[in-house]
Design an enzyme around this catalytic site. Structure first.
Site, short mmCIF file in Angstrom:
data_model
loop_
_atom_site.label_atom_id
_atom_site.label_comp_id
_atom_site.label_asym_id
_atom_site.label_seq_id
_atom_site.Cartn_x
_atom_site.Cartn_y
_atom_site.Cartn_z
N ASN A 68 0.60 -1.41 0.00
CA ASN A 68 0.15 -0.08 0.01
C ASN A 68 0.87 1.41 0.06
O ASN A 68 0.38 2.30 -0.41
CB ASN A 68 -0.74 0.14 1.10
CG ASN A 68 -2.29 -0.94 1.03
OD1 ASN A 68 -3.02 -0.55 0.36
ND2 ASN A 68 -2.21 -2.17 1.78
N LYS A 191 4.41 -11.89 8.76
CA LYS A 191 3.12 -11.43 8.18
C LYS A 191 2.44 -12.37 7.27
O LYS A 191 3.06 -12.52 6.07
CB LYS A 191 3.15 -10.12 7.59
CG LYS A 191 1.94 -9.51 6.99
CD LYS A 191 1.91 -8.09 6.14
CE LYS A 191 0.70 -7.63 5.59
NZ LYS A 191 0.93 -6.35 4.60
N ILE A 245 -1.12 -6.98 10.25
CA ILE A 245 -0.85 -5.70 9.36
C ILE A 245 -1.58 -5.62 8.35
O ILE A 245 -1.25 -6.26 7.26
CB ILE A 245 0.87 -6.04 9.18
CG1 ILE A 245 1.72 -6.41 10.51
CG2 ILE A 245 1.31 -4.86 8.36
CD1 ILE A 245 2.92 -6.95 10.01
#
Length: 336
Positions: A68, A191, A245
């Site tokens: 992102n 993650k 996350i």
């Protein structure tokens, strides 16, 4: 590289010249990066403003230079500028102990180590590292493990494995590999953007497995397991994971925090209802990516802007569509 001292909740890097904020369980936001709409230059004032907004919403930590954050669109100097700006903004707002993670992925071991070193100098507390994959068809069976171990050996900050198969040539680390890597003293977590909660559960269980073969959950593990998106926050926590996350927290940080709070309080029915709202909103983000998320932020938060080219700018019709798709989640966020 010595072991982490989780009981002190602080860690000094290998050089001994800076105390790092430890990675702890909770909600982490892989922050969006902002650009001038005309020049596409970094908009560091908005980077700073956004970081403080998220911190004030109660999140545990921030992650810059993820998917992102358009890390692949940034130069090395820009990466350092974003880290420094984010760290300074947090410190100036009183969030000096908030962990700051920085994406440090590259295609070679050497370049990844260099990015970890640069991230440390710019103020990051840990590094998020994708599996190197460009030449994965030439890898041996040991190449991936050696890559992460070599990076961890040389990095001045702990690393978090970023298991995201679609952007890593399809490489999907299995639970046996992650359990092996979790034993390295400078690998702090993973993650799980793969979305495989069964895998996450197996890795979590291994962290609590005592030498006698019994499960010991009396202390927090030194290797943390994070869900990779908001749509399975509750499932991650139920399975023993340590938080998420998740990019949807750029738009709805308080909602993500609320799911975790309700779970910790044992209010499962309310947690499930909140998770349903979060999952519907996150599906829109998963489908539209950073383009749709930025557009929705512009509509609902008053800032966001556009991604760097070659990512497209949404049409007027698309902007209206994105605003509508996220409306339920934004309404809930604003009610908190």
């Amino acid at each position: 590289m010595g072991p982490r001292h989780m009981e002190t909740m602080k860690r000094t890097n290998a050089a001994g010249d800076r105390t790092l904020n430890p990675l702890v369980p909770g909600i982490y936001v892989p922050t969006i990066c902002f650009f001038d709409p005309t020049t596409e230059d970094l908009d560091l004032s908005t980077v700073a403003k956004h970081a403080v907004r998220l911190a004030q919403a109660g999140v545990t930590g921030l992650t810059v230079h993820g998917s992102n954050g358009e890390a692949v669109h940034l130069s090395d100097d820009e990466r350092s500028d974003v880290i420094r700006t984010t760290r300074k903004a947090l410190n100036d707002a009183g969030f000096l102990s908030m962990p700051l993670m920085a994406g440090c992925s590259a295609s070679s071991t050497r370049e990844t180590i260099k990015r970890c070193q640069e991230a440390y100098r710019a103020g990051a507390d840990c590094a998020l590292v994708l599996t190197a994959s460009y030449y994965h068809t030439l890898f041996t069976s040991d190449s991936v493990v050696e890559y992460f171990q070599d990076v961890a050996d040389a990095s001045p900050i702990p690393i978090v494995i970023y298991n995201y198969p679609p952007v890593a040539g399809g490489l999907d680390l299995d639970s046996d590999t992650l359990i092996t890597l979790s034993k390295h003293p400078n690998i702090a977590g993973c993650k799980f953007t793969c979305g495989n909660t069964g895998k996450l559960n197996r890795v979590v269980a291994a962290q609590h497995q005592g030498a006698s073969g019994s499960s010991d959950r009396s202390s927090a593990p030194s290797f943390l397991c994070f869900g990779g998106s908001g749509d399975f926050t509750l499932q991650t926590l139920i399975g023993g994971g340590d938080g998420i996350i998740g990019g949807i927290a750029n738009l709805a940080p308080a909602t993500c925090v609320r799911v975790e709070q309700l779970f910790r309080q044992g209010k499962m029915a309310e947690a499930q209802r909140t998770q349903e709202i979060l999952a519907r909103g996150d599906w829109a983000a998963i489908q539209s990516g950073v383009v749709g998320l930025k557009s929705a932020m512009m509509a609902h938060c008053g800032y966001g802007g556009y991604a760097r080219k070659p990512l497209p700018r949404p049409t007027d019709d698309e902007q209206r569509m994105y605003a509508e798709q996220f409306q339920e989640l934004v309404d809930f966020e604003n009610s908190l």
